[in-house]
Scaffold this motif. Structure first.
Motif, PDB file in Angstrom:
ATOM      1  N   VAL A  12       0.991  -1.144   0.012  1.00  0.00           N
ATOM      2  CA  VAL A  12      -0.158  -0.162   0.349  1.00  0.00           C
ATOM      3  C   VAL A  12       0.703   1.319   0.163  1.00  0.00           C
ATOM      4  O   VAL A  12       1.721   1.166   0.773  1.00  0.00           O
ATOM      5  CB  VAL A  12      -0.981  -0.048   1.357  1.00  0.00           C
ATOM      6  N   ILE A  13       0.864   2.531  -1.160  1.00  0.00           N
ATOM      7  CA  ILE A  13       0.831   3.438  -1.384  1.00  0.00           C
ATOM      8  C   ILE A  13       0.245   4.298  -0.266  1.00  0.00           C
ATOM      9  O   ILE A  13      -0.694   4.478  -1.741  1.00  0.00           O
ATOM     10  CB  ILE A  13       1.739   3.481  -2.669  1.00  0.00           C
ATOM     11  N   VAL A  14       0.812   4.834  -0.257  1.00  0.00           N
ATOM     12  CA  VAL A  14      -0.173   6.473  -0.274  1.00  0.00           C
ATOM     13  C   VAL A  14       1.237   7.529  -0.384  1.00  0.00           C
ATOM     14  O   VAL A  14       2.372   7.745   0.077  1.00  0.00           O
ATOM     15  CB  VAL A  14      -0.568   6.525   1.656  1.00  0.00           C
ATOM     16  N   LYS A  15       0.475   8.951  -1.346  1.00  0.00           N
ATOM     17  CA  LYS A  15       1.507   9.746  -1.863  1.00  0.00           C
ATOM     18  C   LYS A  15       1.010  11.005  -1.889  1.00  0.00           C
ATOM     19  O   LYS A  15      -0.266  11.611  -1.926  1.00  0.00           O
ATOM     20  CB  LYS A  15       1.056   9.066  -2.963  1.00  0.00           C
ATOM     21  N   SER A  16       0.828  11.893  -1.205  1.00  0.00           N
ATOM     22  CA  SER A  16       0.861  13.950  -1.051  1.00  0.00           C
ATOM     23  C   SER A  16       0.882  14.013  -2.559  1.00  0.00           C
ATOM     24  O   SER A  16       1.800  14.275  -2.905  1.00  0.00           O
ATOM     25  CB  SER A  16       1.969  14.660  -0.327  1.00  0.00           C
ATOM     26  N   THR A  17      -0.499  14.397  -2.594  1.00  0.00           N
ATOM     27  CA  THR A  17      -0.705  15.224  -4.688  1.00  0.00           C
ATOM     28  C   THR A  17       0.423  16.582  -3.970  1.00  0.00           C
ATOM     29  O   THR A  17       0.034  17.143  -5.033  1.00  0.00           O
ATOM     30  CB  THR A  17      -2.206  15.272  -5.207  1.00  0.00           C
ATOM     31  N   ALA A  18       0.498  16.877  -3.451  1.00  0.00           N
ATOM     32  CA  ALA A  18       0.901  18.532  -2.902  1.00  0.00           C
ATOM     33  C   ALA A  18       2.388  18.363  -3.227  1.00  0.00           C
ATOM     34  O   ALA A  18       2.529  18.931  -3.668  1.00  0.00           O
ATOM     35  CB  ALA A  18      -0.013  19.564  -1.708  1.00  0.00           C
ATOM     36  N   THR A  19       3.316  17.326  -2.566  1.00  0.00           N
ATOM     37  CA  THR A  19       4.739  17.455  -2.000  1.00  0.00           C
ATOM     38  C   THR A  19       5.099  16.457  -2.908  1.00  0.00           C
ATOM     39  O   THR A  19       6.291  16.200  -2.580  1.00  0.00           O
ATOM     40  CB  THR A  19       4.699  18.110  -1.138  1.00  0.00           C
ATOM     41  N   TYR A  44      -4.292  14.011  -0.239  1.00  0.00           N
ATOM     42  CA  TYR A  44      -3.187  12.252  -0.402  1.00  0.00           C
ATOM     43  C   TYR A  44      -3.724  11.711  -1.753  1.00  0.00           C
ATOM     44  O   TYR A  44      -5.209  11.049  -2.273  1.00  0.00           O
ATOM     45  CB  TYR A  44      -3.447  11.324   0.427  1.00  0.00           C
ATOM     46  N   GLU A  45      -3.552  10.503  -2.360  1.00  0.00           N
ATOM     47  CA  GLU A  45      -4.196   9.014  -3.055  1.00  0.00           C
ATOM     48  C   GLU A  45      -3.486   8.115  -2.345  1.00  0.00           C
ATOM     49  O   GLU A  45      -2.469   7.952  -2.155  1.00  0.00           O
ATOM     50  CB  GLU A  45      -3.267   9.438  -4.483  1.00  0.00           C
ATOM     51  N   VAL A  46      -3.712   6.776  -2.911  1.00  0.00           N
ATOM     52  CA  VAL A  46      -3.859   5.544  -1.633  1.00  0.00           C
ATOM     53  C   VAL A  46      -3.593   4.621  -3.209  1.00  0.00           C
ATOM     54  O   VAL A  46      -5.398   4.458  -3.607  1.00  0.00           O
ATOM     55  CB  VAL A  46      -4.737   5.356  -0.884  1.00  0.00           C
ATOM     56  N   ARG A  47      -2.783   3.663  -3.173  1.00  0.00           N
ATOM     57  CA  ARG A  47      -2.788   2.667  -3.993  1.00  0.00           C
ATOM     58  C   ARG A  47      -2.468   1.443  -3.040  1.00  0.00           C
ATOM     59  O   ARG A  47      -1.230   1.490  -2.924  1.00  0.00           O
ATOM     60  CB  ARG A  47      -1.985   2.904  -6.100  1.00  0.00           C
TER      61      ARG A  47
END
Length: 120
Positions: A42-49, A73-76
């Motif tokens: 599971v990967i979480v990514k800040s869409t701003a930074t 955030y987006e999560v995949r």
């Protein structure tokens, strides 16, 4: 010694403020039948930074991220044999505990034809 209570109060308040500026995100990963999927990435990514963190689901298909900076955030999720689901537009507020469940979809199958005839 008379300043010790004041110093302790400042330390406690600083700790509480730091805890209030972060959030937590957790959820489950399931397959198309609804079964929980252990060992999914599971990967979480800040869409701003662009800040990212990764973890794996436990034996119950559960993942958790703690002390996440507030923001969008987006999560995949990733697992061999499945298409990666992506959830976008997840907003984490200070002190919030958000739940985002993900469902893996089966990857499309490809047909491979093998010709067993040897060339002459």
């Amino acid at each position: 010694m008379r300043y010790l209570p004041a110093l302790l109060l400042v330390a406690i308040l600083a700790s509480a403020l730091r805890a209030q500026s972060s959030a937590a995100l957790s959820g489950t990963v399931t397959d198309p039948s609804g079964a929980l999927v252990p060992g999914a990435g599971v990967i979480v990514k800040s869409t701003a930074t662009g800040f990212t963190r990764e973890t794996e689901t436990d034996s119950r298909g559960v993942y958790a991220f703690f002390a996440m900076p507030v923001g969008e955030y987006e999560v995949r999720a990733r697992k061999t044999g499945f298409v990666e689901p992506v959830r976008t537009g997840i907003h984490l507020d200070a002190g919030e505990n958000s739940t985002v469940d993900l469902e893996l979809k089966l990857a499309g199958s490809a047909t491979v034809t093998v010709n067993a005839d040897a060339p002459l």
